[in-house]
Design a protein around this motif. Sequence first.
Motif, PDB file in Angstrom:
ATOM      1  N   VAL A  91       0.716  -1.180  -0.148  1.00  0.00           N
ATOM      2  CA  VAL A  91       0.015  -0.038  -0.026  1.00  0.00           C
ATOM      3  C   VAL A  91       0.842   1.292  -0.006  1.00  0.00           C
ATOM      4  CG1 VAL A  91      -1.545   1.356   1.363  1.00  0.00           C
ATOM      5  CG2 VAL A  91      -2.152  -1.103   1.034  1.00  0.00           C
ATOM      6  N   PHE A  92       1.801   1.219   0.722  1.00  0.00           N
ATOM      7  CA  PHE A  92       2.776   2.451   1.192  1.00  0.00           C
ATOM      8  C   PHE A  92       3.391   2.565  -0.511  1.00  0.00           C
ATOM      9  CE2 PHE A  92       7.098   3.675   1.223  1.00  0.00           C
ATOM     10  CZ  PHE A  92       7.168   4.982   1.894  1.00  0.00           C
ATOM     11  N   THR A  93       4.117   1.628  -0.841  1.00  0.00           N
ATOM     12  CA  THR A  93       4.716   1.597  -2.075  1.00  0.00           C
ATOM     13  C   THR A  93       3.985   2.054  -3.319  1.00  0.00           C
ATOM     14  OG1 THR A  93       6.329  -0.297  -1.556  1.00  0.00           O
ATOM     15  CG2 THR A  93       6.257   0.262  -3.993  1.00  0.00           C
ATOM     16  N   THR A  94       2.681   1.423  -3.581  1.00  0.00           N
ATOM     17  CA  THR A  94       1.883   1.997  -4.551  1.00  0.00           C
ATOM     18  C   THR A  94       1.406   3.354  -4.490  1.00  0.00           C
ATOM     19  OG1 THR A  94       0.772  -0.255  -4.652  1.00  0.00           O
ATOM     20  CG2 THR A  94      -0.537   1.575  -5.636  1.00  0.00           C
ATOM     21  N   ILE A  95       1.104   3.970  -3.057  1.00  0.00           N
ATOM     22  CA  ILE A  95       0.765   5.523  -2.790  1.00  0.00           C
ATOM     23  C   ILE A  95       1.939   6.178  -3.270  1.00  0.00           C
ATOM     24  CG2 ILE A  95       0.251   7.228  -1.322  1.00  0.00           C
ATOM     25  CD1 ILE A  95      -1.410   5.132   0.108  1.00  0.00           C
ATOM     26  N   MET A  96       3.274   5.713  -3.062  1.00  0.00           N
ATOM     27  CA  MET A  96       4.363   6.478  -3.553  1.00  0.00           C
ATOM     28  C   MET A  96       4.671   6.570  -5.127  1.00  0.00           C
ATOM     29  SD  MET A  96       5.833   7.781  -0.781  1.00  0.00           S
ATOM     30  CE  MET A  96       4.219   7.986  -0.205  1.00  0.00           C
ATOM     31  N   VAL A  97       4.415   5.636  -5.510  1.00  0.00           N
ATOM     32  CA  VAL A  97       4.552   5.417  -6.937  1.00  0.00           C
ATOM     33  C   VAL A  97       3.637   6.224  -7.728  1.00  0.00           C
ATOM     34  CG1 VAL A  97       4.337   3.878  -9.023  1.00  0.00           C
ATOM     35  CG2 VAL A  97       5.480   3.148  -7.139  1.00  0.00           C
ATOM     36  N   VAL A  98       2.297   6.389  -7.201  1.00  0.00           N
ATOM     37  CA  VAL A  98       1.171   7.200  -7.883  1.00  0.00           C
ATOM     38  C   VAL A  98       1.596   8.517  -7.664  1.00  0.00           C
ATOM     39  CG1 VAL A  98      -1.132   7.948  -7.573  1.00  0.00           C
ATOM     40  CG2 VAL A  98      -0.534   5.329  -7.608  1.00  0.00           C
ATOM     41  N   TRP A 124      15.389   8.793  -2.446  1.00  0.00           N
ATOM     42  CA  TRP A 124      14.874   8.789  -1.094  1.00  0.00           C
ATOM     43  C   TRP A 124      13.423   8.162  -0.782  1.00  0.00           C
ATOM     44  CZ3 TRP A 124      17.034   9.911   3.323  1.00  0.00           C
ATOM     45  CH2 TRP A 124      16.381  10.272   4.541  1.00  0.00           C
ATOM     46  N   ARG A 125      12.525   8.081  -1.838  1.00  0.00           N
ATOM     47  CA  ARG A 125      11.489   7.969  -1.233  1.00  0.00           C
ATOM     48  C   ARG A 125      11.154   6.307  -1.093  1.00  0.00           C
ATOM     49  NH1 ARG A 125       9.051  12.869  -1.364  1.00  0.00           N
ATOM     50  NH2 ARG A 125       9.246  14.281  -3.107  1.00  0.00           N
ATOM     51  N   LEU A 126      11.878   5.597  -1.627  1.00  0.00           N
ATOM     52  CA  LEU A 126      11.744   3.959  -1.386  1.00  0.00           C
ATOM     53  C   LEU A 126      12.950   3.399  -0.794  1.00  0.00           C
ATOM     54  CD1 LEU A 126       9.491   2.971  -4.431  1.00  0.00           C
ATOM     55  CD2 LEU A 126       8.835   3.566  -2.182  1.00  0.00           C
ATOM     56  N   THR A 127      13.766   4.325  -0.666  1.00  0.00           N
ATOM     57  CA  THR A 127      15.340   3.630  -0.288  1.00  0.00           C
ATOM     58  C   THR A 127      15.224   2.763   1.175  1.00  0.00           C
ATOM     59  OG1 THR A 127      17.657   4.018  -0.343  1.00  0.00           O
ATOM     60  CG2 THR A 127      16.265   5.686   0.758  1.00  0.00           C
ATOM     61  N   HIS A 128      14.450   3.496   1.969  1.00  0.00           N
ATOM     62  CA  HIS A 128      14.473   2.610   3.285  1.00  0.00           C
ATOM     63  C   HIS A 128      13.974   1.167   3.344  1.00  0.00           C
ATOM     64  CE1 HIS A 128      10.583   4.274   2.786  1.00  0.00           C
ATOM     65  NE2 HIS A 128       9.952   3.844   4.059  1.00  0.00           N
TER      66      HIS A 128
END
Length: 362
Positions: A91-98, A124-128
């Motif tokens: 859910v987090f990843t999908t929201i970030m991608v959108v 930075w958005r998904l690196t963690h």
Amino acid sequence: MNRKIPSLDGLRAFSIALVILSHLSGTVNAPKIFSSLYIRGCGKLGVFVFFVISGYLITTLLMQEREKTGTISLSNFYVRRALRILPAAYVFTTIMVVLFWKEIPGIEIAGAYLYFQNFVHNGWRLTHLWSLSIEEQFYLVWPAICCAGFIRSRKVAAWTIALSPFVRVACYALGFTDVGRYSFTVADTLATGCLLAMSIPELKRYDRWLLKPITGVIFTVLILVIQGGFASRFPWARKFYESIGVTFMQLAIAGLIYNCVNMKYRLLNWKPVAAIGVLSYSLYLWQEVFLDHTSNAWYTAFPQNLVLAFLAALASYFLVEQPMLKLRSRLSGRAESSRLNAVELPSLGNSQPVVTGVQERS
């Protein structure tokens, strides 16, 4: 029956606090103290604590399952882990991608969804999510090793701890950067937690020394001193601590965990602190959005970035995590009931089989 290990949520709370303090560094309006090298380096320490806790908890659950049912069900394990980890992360990843699809490289998106983000070094958005990738890779391998027997598993964990410093030194010699992000260089951190869980009977012989408040203080001081090496301004010192010093750090973390779960310190089990620990997974996912030192947006400025990170984590916990945890509980109960009906454990001096169960909560 719910069996919750004391103090683990409290330890998770302090771990996520270290990550948040580290990521506050450089954000707009953040107090200057967060910019110190020591504070900035605490994020990785928080992740190391999470890794040791994961190894300890997963191995404890696998041992309990073997003790209660006489076997380990890999299918049930992977279903439980998938329901615990994947929905909130996806859910987090999908929201970030959108929201930020123009800013996130395709390889990073693939790394986030397929859990090889620890081999990707972009943005930075998904690196963690590198740390979650390492944990998922650990989940794929370790339960299968445990199915071969815990005596053999214990040897694997011990050898992993012993050889990993040499692996890290070799990686530095070969020119690897950011050695602490690869599964094959930090496997010993998870293995330390695994070995801790399998060594409880032996450790109990030394409880008169290990289970004292002063022992917990000693372990904590040792961890903080080693953390100082990670924060050194000298590259050679950082390489030394990241290759060899981390071994001593993770052993001290394991000792601290053993001390804390048995001493049951009030602070670690205080409801507000434990609540933050329960929220730590969602917090870890969402804090990166708001604690962005590369952004000047209003939502990344202190102190509203902290407030927004907590609100997003609460939304993720109640809207995604909680429904999935309830579903996992129902599925685990059905699977356990089915297996216990099919397996009779050895009786203890009577003609009736002894049947016991434990419901996972992590």
